[in-house]
Design a protein around this motif. Structure first.
Motif, PDB file in Angstrom:
ATOM      1  N   GLU A  14       0.830  -1.204   0.000  1.00  0.00           N
ATOM      2  CA  GLU A  14       0.000   0.000   0.000  1.00  0.00           C
ATOM      3  C   GLU A  14       0.867   1.257   0.000  1.00  0.00           C
ATOM      4  O   GLU A  14       0.596   2.213  -0.728  1.00  0.00           O
ATOM      5  N   ALA A  15       1.929   1.242   0.813  1.00  0.00           N
ATOM      6  CA  ALA A  15       2.828   2.404   0.864  1.00  0.00           C
ATOM      7  C   ALA A  15       3.497   2.625  -0.484  1.00  0.00           C
ATOM      8  O   ALA A  15       3.673   3.771  -0.926  1.00  0.00           O
ATOM      9  N   LEU A  16       3.871   1.552  -1.166  1.00  0.00           N
ATOM     10  CA  LEU A  16       4.474   1.683  -2.494  1.00  0.00           C
ATOM     11  C   LEU A  16       3.479   2.271  -3.491  1.00  0.00           C
ATOM     12  O   LEU A  16       3.846   3.100  -4.326  1.00  0.00           O
ATOM     13  N   ALA A  17       2.230   1.846  -3.412  1.00  0.00           N
ATOM     14  CA  ALA A  17       1.211   2.389  -4.315  1.00  0.00           C
ATOM     15  C   ALA A  17       1.087   3.895  -4.130  1.00  0.00           C
ATOM     16  O   ALA A  17       1.039   4.658  -5.108  1.00  0.00           O
ATOM     17  N   ARG A  18       1.049   4.339  -2.900  1.00  0.00           N
ATOM     18  CA  ARG A  18       0.912   5.772  -2.630  1.00  0.00           C
ATOM     19  C   ARG A  18       2.168   6.533  -3.075  1.00  0.00           C
ATOM     20  O   ARG A  18       2.069   7.642  -3.619  1.00  0.00           O
ATOM     21  N   ALA A  19       3.333   5.938  -2.862  1.00  0.00           N
ATOM     22  CA  ALA A  19       4.583   6.624  -3.217  1.00  0.00           C
ATOM     23  C   ALA A  19       4.728   6.764  -4.727  1.00  0.00           C
ATOM     24  O   ALA A  19       5.125   7.827  -5.234  1.00  0.00           O
ATOM     25  N   PHE A  20       4.411   5.719  -5.484  1.00  0.00           N
ATOM     26  CA  PHE A  20       4.509   5.814  -6.941  1.00  0.00           C
ATOM     27  C   PHE A  20       3.423   6.726  -7.504  1.00  0.00           C
ATOM     28  O   PHE A  20       3.660   7.471  -8.464  1.00  0.00           O
ATOM     29  N   ALA A  22       2.240   9.317  -6.075  1.00  0.00           N
ATOM     30  CA  ALA A  22       2.671  10.689  -5.805  1.00  0.00           C
ATOM     31  C   ALA A  22       3.656  11.184  -6.856  1.00  0.00           C
ATOM     32  O   ALA A  22       3.816  12.401  -7.044  1.00  0.00           O
ATOM     33  N   LYS A  23       4.311  10.250  -7.557  1.00  0.00           N
ATOM     34  CA  LYS A  23       5.231  10.612  -8.631  1.00  0.00           C
ATOM     35  C   LYS A  23       4.537  10.690  -9.993  1.00  0.00           C
ATOM     36  O   LYS A  23       5.183  10.875 -11.013  1.00  0.00           O
ATOM     37  N   GLY A  24       3.215  10.513  -9.989  1.00  0.00           N
ATOM     38  CA  GLY A  24       2.463  10.620 -11.228  1.00  0.00           C
ATOM     39  C   GLY A  24       2.294   9.338 -12.001  1.00  0.00           C
ATOM     40  O   GLY A  24       1.815   9.363 -13.153  1.00  0.00           O
ATOM     41  N   ALA A  25       2.648   8.199 -11.412  1.00  0.00           N
ATOM     42  CA  ALA A  25       2.531   6.919 -12.112  1.00  0.00           C
ATOM     43  C   ALA A  25       1.073   6.475 -12.183  1.00  0.00           C
ATOM     44  O   ALA A  25       0.258   6.793 -11.310  1.00  0.00           O
ATOM     45  N   LEU A 211      12.293   5.081  -0.393  1.00  0.00           N
ATOM     46  CA  LEU A 211      13.620   4.631  -0.808  1.00  0.00           C
ATOM     47  C   LEU A 211      13.552   3.743  -2.047  1.00  0.00           C
ATOM     48  O   LEU A 211      14.429   3.789  -2.910  1.00  0.00           O
ATOM     49  N   VAL A 212      12.499   2.943  -2.143  1.00  0.00           N
ATOM     50  CA  VAL A 212      12.333   2.084  -3.316  1.00  0.00           C
ATOM     51  C   VAL A 212      12.077   2.927  -4.562  1.00  0.00           C
ATOM     52  O   VAL A 212      12.673   2.688  -5.626  1.00  0.00           O
ATOM     53  N   VAL A 213      11.205   3.922  -4.450  1.00  0.00           N
ATOM     54  CA  VAL A 213      10.938   4.799  -5.594  1.00  0.00           C
ATOM     55  C   VAL A 213      12.227   5.491  -6.032  1.00  0.00           C
ATOM     56  O   VAL A 213      12.524   5.577  -7.233  1.00  0.00           O
ATOM     57  N   ARG A 214      13.002   5.961  -5.089  1.00  0.00           N
ATOM     58  CA  ARG A 214      14.255   6.626  -5.429  1.00  0.00           C
ATOM     59  C   ARG A 214      15.232   5.651  -6.087  1.00  0.00           C
ATOM     60  O   ARG A 214      15.958   6.024  -7.021  1.00  0.00           O
ATOM     61  N   ALA A 215      15.251   4.404  -5.621  1.00  0.00           N
ATOM     62  CA  ALA A 215      16.144   3.407  -6.220  1.00  0.00           C
ATOM     63  C   ALA A 215      15.766   3.142  -7.671  1.00  0.00           C
ATOM     64  O   ALA A 215      16.637   2.965  -8.532  1.00  0.00           O
ATOM     65  N   VAL A 216      14.468   3.108  -7.970  1.00  0.00           N
ATOM     66  CA  VAL A 216      14.025   2.933  -9.356  1.00  0.00           C
ATOM     67  C   VAL A 216      14.441   4.132 -10.204  1.00  0.00           C
ATOM     68  O   VAL A 216      14.969   3.981 -11.306  1.00  0.00           O
ATOM     69  N   GLU A 217      14.238   5.331  -9.663  1.00  0.00           N
ATOM     70  CA  GLU A 217      14.581   6.542 -10.414  1.00  0.00           C
ATOM     71  C   GLU A 217      16.074   6.644 -10.681  1.00  0.00           C
ATOM     72  O   GLU A 217      16.497   7.059 -11.764  1.00  0.00           O
ATOM     73  N   ARG A 218      16.887   6.264  -9.696  1.00  0.00           N
ATOM     74  CA  ARG A 218      18.337   6.417  -9.795  1.00  0.00           C
ATOM     75  C   ARG A 218      19.053   5.141 -10.228  1.00  0.00           C
ATOM     76  O   ARG A 218      20.281   5.096 -10.259  1.00  0.00           O
ATOM     77  N   LYS A 219      18.270   4.096 -10.509  1.00  0.00           N
ATOM     78  CA  LYS A 219      18.818   2.808 -10.956  1.00  0.00           C
ATOM     79  C   LYS A 219      19.819   2.237  -9.940  1.00  0.00           C
ATOM     80  O   LYS A 219      20.898   1.745 -10.304  1.00  0.00           O
TER      81      LYS A 219
END
Length: 255
Positions: A14-20, A22-25, A211-219
């Motif tokens: 659920e937290a991942l859904a909200r975080a992604f 928030a990035k417009g996904a 942190l997961v969203v940032r890891a995806v963005e920054r590879k």
């Protein structure tokens, strides 16, 4: 960006859904609890495809992919998050339940990855995010099947990253330690309280998701959280000795 998340109805998912979001996904959310998916989708601003499924049946685990992509376009990020945790004395573990855990925690994410990977490689972009566990590095007593499942997923994830180098498809392996979720709290209740266990850092699902969203963005290759557990990657033998020596005993039912 189309992000697909399994086990999206509670906790880390659920937290991942909200975080992604928030990035417009745009999101594909898959879980057993449809009412929770509906509630989450109502709170999110973007588009979402919802699918109720029991992902412990790997043969049906990919049924949602075609309709999700038909509605939202190709999956850009797959987050293999769905999983269960059993904590019990191994000699008392139910074999059928343990093997169901292995199907959900290992066979299903491998099948989902195999399903979306050819399209990602053809497009030359995409990300696979595997939510493993620190138990893959420092196995916990009382988690016989869970340790096996997260070790398998983490090793598959780490190996796939090297295999895909140069293809444009990135793999992030996530190693959560103690995180304050319903699953985490129920897990703690299975152990006897000790002074050592009270000192263990505990993170939040929202911070892990960030942190997961940032890891995806920054590879980034991997996420270890809470961050103080990063030492386990550097000194796994020492970390395993400490875990084995100082883990609290499992509560045993009378009789």
């Amino acid at each position: 960006m189309h992000v697909a998340i399994t086990g999206a109805s509670v906790g880390i998912g659920e937290a991942l859904a909200r975080a992604f979001a928030a990035k417009g996904a745009v999101l594909s959310l898959v879980a057993r609890r449809k009412e929770r998916l509906d509630a989450i989708a109502r709170e999110l601003s973007g588009r979402a495809f919802l699918h109720q499924a029991d992902l412990s049946v790997p043969e049906r685990a990919t049924d949602w992919i075609a309709p999700a992509e038909a509605e939202l376009g190709p999956i850009d990020v797959l987050v293999n998050n769905a999983g269960v945790q059993h904590i019990e004395p191994t000699e008392l573990a139910a074999v059928d339940a343990g093997e169901m855990l292995l199907r959900l925690n290992v066979l299903t994410p491998l099948r989902l990855t195999r399903a979306v990977l050819p399209g990602m490689m053809a497009r030359g972009s995409g990300a696979i995010v595997d939510i493993a566990s620190l138990a893959a590095i420092t196995p916990m007593p009382g988690m016989y099947y869970y340790n096996a499942s997260k070790g398998a997923l983490a090793n598959a994830s780490e190996g796939l990253r090297g295999e895909l180098r140069g293809t444009g498809v990135h793999v992030v392996t996530v190693y959560p330690g103690p995180v304050d979720t319903d699953m985490g709290r129920k897990g703690y209740e299975k152990y006897e309280p000790t002074f050592t266990s009270k000192l263990s850092p505990v993170g939040t699902a929202d911070e892990l998701a960030r942190l997961v969203v940032r890891a995806v963005e920054r590879k980034k290759a991997r996420v270890v959280y809470p961050r103080s557990y990063g030492v386990t990657l550097l000194f796994p033998r020492i970390a395993r000795w400490v875990t084995s020596r100082f883990s609290p005993p499992i509560k045993r039912l009378p009789g």
